[in-house]
Design an enzyme around this catalytic site. Structure first.
Site, PDB file in Angstrom:
ATOM      1  NE  ARG A   1      -2.050  19.767  -5.960  1.00  0.00           N
ATOM      2  CZ  ARG A   1      -0.827  20.190  -6.271  1.00  0.00           C
ATOM      3  NH1 ARG A   1      -0.408  21.372  -5.829  1.00  0.00           N
ATOM      4  NH2 ARG A   1      -0.024  19.454  -7.019  1.00  0.00           N
TER       5      ARG A   1
ATOM      6  CD  GLU B   1       0.089  -1.252   3.165  1.00  0.00           C
ATOM      7  OE1 GLU B   1       0.196  -1.333   4.406  1.00  0.00           O
ATOM      8  OE2 GLU B   1       0.246  -2.227   2.415  1.00  0.00           O
TER       9      GLU B   1
END
Length: 325
Positions: free
Chosen positions: A259, A239
């Site tokens: 962001r 991951e």
């Protein structure tokens, strides 16, 4: 200068001097015009030959040769080319001559993977014939770059993560080498950002690996939406993902990280149940500020990532930057 028959001595007049002079002058002018036509044809042929010679390994020297060839096209005296692509680890620029006079600008994108900008400086407003020749050459350039990109795509399957479609570790190695070479040549930094999906194991345990795979794929999409075409997005393992961003310092890397952090939870609304909020942690390091080799920069980013996880996750941490409380 104008010469009249009244200005000539009688022997010259009687010997047909003007006719002979006119014939020689006309012959000279025809030779000059023919030489110019040959030069123009040669300039176009040389440009097309350079374009045809481009292959998967083309880079700065080839772009500089192309800029010089464009500057020699009929009516032109200068040119500037810029090409950005993922494999180039940034934008390559090349120029030949000062961009003065009448400027003609062209841009094109190939498969959203290559962006090219061309500026040609003409001495005066180009004729329709000159514009047609330029457009035909640029069409040929775009077609050849498209062919090259297709070849690269075919050979890059071994360097692509099959689940997410982003780069794998093998491609990252090449991208890091290219980024370092460009950084050293231009005296610019590059940033490495490592992302780890927080508590991802619980997604697999509670919802199954099929849902977990959807989360990984969606996170790859999120990263790609927040970077430039020539940045590298890679699945680093499990991951964990990596961003490699040429010509990017700490402040730019922090902006990208923030962001992604802001957008991350909402990106999985259609995949995860409302009570399961997926976040990510980010570690940032920059070359050469935090390491003199790509490997040492990655280690610094990895250490920053684990600092972000220790301090509560769902945040970024940068090497050499105090923690934000």
């Amino acid at each position: 200068m104008i010469v009249s028959t009244v200005d000539l001595a009688p022997p010259l007049h009687e010997g047909g001097f003007l006719a002979i002079a006119a014939e020689h002058i006309g012959k000279g002018l025809r030779q000059v015009m023919e030489a110019e036509r040959r030069r123009r044809r040669a300039a176009v042929a040389d440009t097309l030959a350079l374009i045809a010679s481009l292959n998967e390994q083309w880079g700065q020297p080839e772009l500089e040769a192309l800029a010089g060839a464009f500057a020699m096209l009929p009516g032109a005296h200068a040119a500037q080319l810029g090409v950005g692509a993922n494999r180039l680890a940034g934008v390559l620029d090349a120029a030949a001559g000062p961009l003065t006079g009448e400027l003609v600008e062209r841009s094109f994108t190939i498969d959203e993977r290559v962006q090219a900008d061309v500026v040609i400086a003409f001495r005066e407003e180009p004729t329709s014939e000159q514009t047609t020749v330029l457009n035909e050459i640029l069409t040929t350039l775009a077609a050849n770059l498209s062919r090259i990109e297709q070849n690269i795509r075919l050979t890059s399957e071994a360097e692509t993560d099959q689940l997410t479609g982003v780069a794998n570790r093998r491609r990252v190695g090449k991208s890091l080498a290219a980024a370092r070479a460009m950084a050293d040549r231009r005296n610019e930094p590059f940033a490495v950002l490592l992302f780890d999906l927080d508590h991802f194991k619980s997604v697999n345990d509670q919802l199954g690996h099929a849902v977990g795979d959807q989360v990984l794929m969606e996170f790859a999409v999120l990263l790609q939406a927040n970077v430039r075409p020539f940045d590298t997005v890679a699945r680093w393992g499990g991951e964990e993902f990596m961003l490699l961003c040429p010509d990017c310092g700490v402040s730019g890397a922090v902006a990208i990280s923030q962001r992604v952090l802001d957008q991350c939870p909402g990106s999985f609304d259609e995949i995860l149940p409302p009570e399961m909020r997926q976040t990510t942690s980010v570690g940032i390091a920059v070359y050469p500020e935090h390491g003199r080799t790509p490997e040492s920069v990655i280690r610094a980013a990895d250490e920053a990532l684990y600092r972000a996880k220790r301090e509560g996750r769902d945040r970024w941490s940068a090497a050499g930057v105090p923690s934000i409380v």
